[in-house]
Design an enzyme around this catalytic site. Structure first.
Site, PDB file in Angstrom:
ATOM      1  N   ASP A 183     -10.119 147.979 184.748  1.00 29.74           N
ATOM      2  CA  ASP A 183     -11.361 147.398 186.019  1.00 29.74           C
ATOM      3  C   ASP A 183     -10.529 147.196 187.090  1.00 29.74           C
ATOM      4  O   ASP A 183     -10.571 148.099 188.016  1.00 29.74           O
ATOM      5  CB  ASP A 183     -11.897 146.361 185.330  1.00 29.74           C
ATOM      6  CG  ASP A 183     -13.159 145.878 186.237  1.00 29.74           C
ATOM      7  OD1 ASP A 183     -14.102 145.307 185.590  1.00 29.74           O
ATOM      8  OD2 ASP A 183     -13.024 146.190 187.244  1.00 29.74           O
TER       9      ASP A 183
ATOM     10  N   ASP B  57      -5.793 151.493 176.235  1.00 29.08           N
ATOM     11  CA  ASP B  57      -6.839 150.365 176.384  1.00 29.08           C
ATOM     12  C   ASP B  57      -8.390 150.975 176.439  1.00 29.08           C
ATOM     13  O   ASP B  57      -8.400 152.361 176.651  1.00 29.08           O
ATOM     14  CB  ASP B  57      -6.427 149.668 177.705  1.00 29.08           C
ATOM     15  CG  ASP B  57      -6.940 148.110 177.205  1.00 29.08           C
ATOM     16  OD1 ASP B  57      -6.716 147.099 178.148  1.00 29.08           O
ATOM     17  OD2 ASP B  57      -7.792 147.878 176.359  1.00 29.08           O
ATOM     18  N   ASP B  58      -9.258 150.123 176.412  1.00 27.81           N
ATOM     19  CA  ASP B  58     -10.558 150.657 176.297  1.00 27.81           C
ATOM     20  C   ASP B  58     -11.010 151.135 177.987  1.00 27.81           C
ATOM     21  O   ASP B  58     -11.612 151.937 178.143  1.00 27.81           O
ATOM     22  CB  ASP B  58     -11.713 149.632 175.792  1.00 27.81           C
ATOM     23  CG  ASP B  58     -11.435 148.357 176.445  1.00 27.81           C
ATOM     24  OD1 ASP B  58     -12.069 147.401 175.975  1.00 27.81           O
ATOM     25  OD2 ASP B  58     -10.590 148.029 177.160  1.00 27.81           O
TER      26      ASP B  58
HETATM   27  O1  LIG Z   1      -8.367 146.029 184.438  1.00 27.88           O
HETATM   28  P1  LIG Z   1      -8.695 144.443 184.331  1.00 27.88           P
HETATM   29  O2  LIG Z   1      -9.373 143.908 185.498  1.00 27.88           O
HETATM   30  O3  LIG Z   1      -7.501 143.804 183.928  1.00 27.88           O
HETATM   31  O4  LIG Z   1      -9.705 144.661 183.192  1.00 27.88           O
HETATM   32  C1  LIG Z   1      -9.779 145.373 182.019  1.00 27.88           C
HETATM   33  C2  LIG Z   1      -9.350 144.631 180.855  1.00 27.88           C
HETATM   34  O5  LIG Z   1     -10.235 143.920 180.671  1.00 27.88           O
HETATM   35  C3  LIG Z   1     -10.909 143.840 179.096  1.00 27.88           C
HETATM   36  O6  LIG Z   1     -10.115 142.996 178.171  1.00 27.88           O
HETATM   37  P2  LIG Z   1     -10.315 141.397 178.097  1.00 27.88           P
HETATM   38  O7  LIG Z   1      -9.206 140.705 178.875  1.00 27.88           O
HETATM   39  O8  LIG Z   1     -11.869 141.246 178.298  1.00 27.88           O
HETATM   40  O9  LIG Z   1      -9.995 141.110 176.508  1.00 27.88           O
HETATM   41  P3  LIG Z   1     -10.334 141.924 175.343  1.00 27.88           P
HETATM   42  O10 LIG Z   1      -9.924 143.358 175.557  1.00 27.88           O
HETATM   43  O11 LIG Z   1      -9.444 141.095 174.237  1.00 27.88           O
HETATM   44  O12 LIG Z   1     -12.009 141.715 175.302  1.00 27.88           O
HETATM   45  C4  LIG Z   1     -10.722 145.198 178.725  1.00 27.88           C
HETATM   46  O13 LIG Z   1     -10.624 145.321 177.343  1.00 27.88           O
HETATM   47  C5  LIG Z   1      -9.328 145.581 179.486  1.00 27.88           C
HETATM   48  O14 LIG Z   1      -8.171 145.120 178.706  1.00 27.88           O
HETATM   49  N1  LIG Z   2     -17.101 144.709 178.252  1.00 31.27           N
HETATM   50  C1  LIG Z   2     -16.375 145.048 179.456  1.00 31.27           C
HETATM   51  N2  LIG Z   2     -15.268 144.329 179.572  1.00 31.27           N
HETATM   52  C2  LIG Z   2     -14.631 144.237 180.844  1.00 31.27           C
HETATM   53  N3  LIG Z   2     -13.523 143.468 181.411  1.00 31.27           N
HETATM   54  C3  LIG Z   2     -13.410 144.052 182.560  1.00 31.27           C
HETATM   55  N4  LIG Z   2     -14.585 144.787 182.970  1.00 31.27           N
HETATM   56  C4  LIG Z   2     -15.223 145.162 182.066  1.00 31.27           C
HETATM   57  C5  LIG Z   2     -16.286 146.007 181.702  1.00 31.27           C
HETATM   58  O1  LIG Z   2     -17.025 146.655 182.458  1.00 31.27           O
HETATM   59  N5  LIG Z   2     -16.938 145.896 180.476  1.00 31.27           N
HETATM   60 MG   LIG Z   3      -8.894 143.934 176.941  1.00 30.10          MG
END
Ligand SMILES: O=P(O)(O)OC[C@H]1O[C@H](OP(=O)(O)OP(=O)(O)O)[C@H](O)[C@@H]1O
Ligand SMILES: Nc1nc2[nH]cnc2c(=O)[nH]1
Ligand SMILES: [Mg+2]
Length: 169
Positions: free
Chosen positions: A106, A102-103
């Site tokens: 958090d 994952d990217d």
């Molecule tokens: O550790 P956490 O509190 O779960 O946050 C981290 C996740 O939040 C973001 O995804 P998001 O749910 O915003 O969806 P996306 O990747 O489709 O933008 C990010 O890409 C992680 O997958």
């Molecule tokens: N773009 C972005 N998405 C999130 N989702 C949870 N934390 C983050 C953050 O720091 N940046």
């Molecule tokens: Mg995500």
């Protein structure tokens, strides 16, 4: 989506993200023989592609998870598409030899949901916040909990007006 609760910004350019994702690939190259990548969409798509190219991995699966930011609750997660059973059944059926990418992590809520599907997989993100660190096995850069990371796919160039107005001379 800007998060007002975070008062520090960590903007990441494409060049920075590519460099940090390559660093993650380099770190992972000595941590196991990887049979497949499972990327958590959508944020995991770009780092998974970079890591797959660096490590020569061609089996790339997605697990599609959406988080809903309701106004009253902290937010709920929905699994839109689970992991393909063919990938679950690799090796021991619990994720040995599988790399989950994952990217960022958090709070760790997203990785926690995927860990229930593949308890023995190796979990890797490019960035991490302190609360989520216990949920991830390998990451490159930690930022403070009150920092909001801005990814290159969320940003664009825009004109910055000069500091001072035109003078006569
Ligand atoms: O550790 P956490 O509190 O779960 O946050 C981290 C996740 O939040 C973001 O995804 P998001 O749910 O915003 O969806 P996306 O990747 O489709 O933008 C990010 O890409 C992680 O997958
Ligand atoms: N773009 C972005 N998405 C999130 N989702 C949870 N934390 C983050 C953050 O720091 N940046
Ligand atoms: Mg995500």
């Amino acid at each position: 989506m800007e998060n007002p609760a975070q008062d520090k910004a960590f903007p990441v350019s494409w060049d920075m993200f590519h460099r940090d994702s390559r660093a993650l690939a380099w770190r992972l190259s000595s941590e196991g023989e990887w049979k497949a990548i499972v990327c958590i969409t959508r944020g995991g798509l770009v780092p998974a592609g970079i890591v797959a190219r660096e490590l020569g991995i061609r089996t790339i699966e997605t697990v599609c998870i959406a988080s809903y930011h309701d106004y009253d609750s902290q937010g709920s997660l929905k699994v839109i598409k689970p992991i393909d059973p063919k990938v679950i059944d690799l090796e021991d059926g619990e994720g040995s030899g599988v790399l989950v990418i994952d990217d960022l992590v958090d709070t760790g809520k997203t990785l926690k949901v995927v860990r229930e599907m593949l308890p023995k997989a190796h979990y890797a993100t490019v960035y991490a916040k302190p609360v989520g660190v216990p949920m991830v096995d390998t990451f490159i850069t930690e930022v403070s909990q009150d920092t909001w990371i801005y990814f290159p796919w969320d940003m664009g160039w825009q004109f910055q007006p000069p500091l001072s107005k035109e003078t006569a001379g």
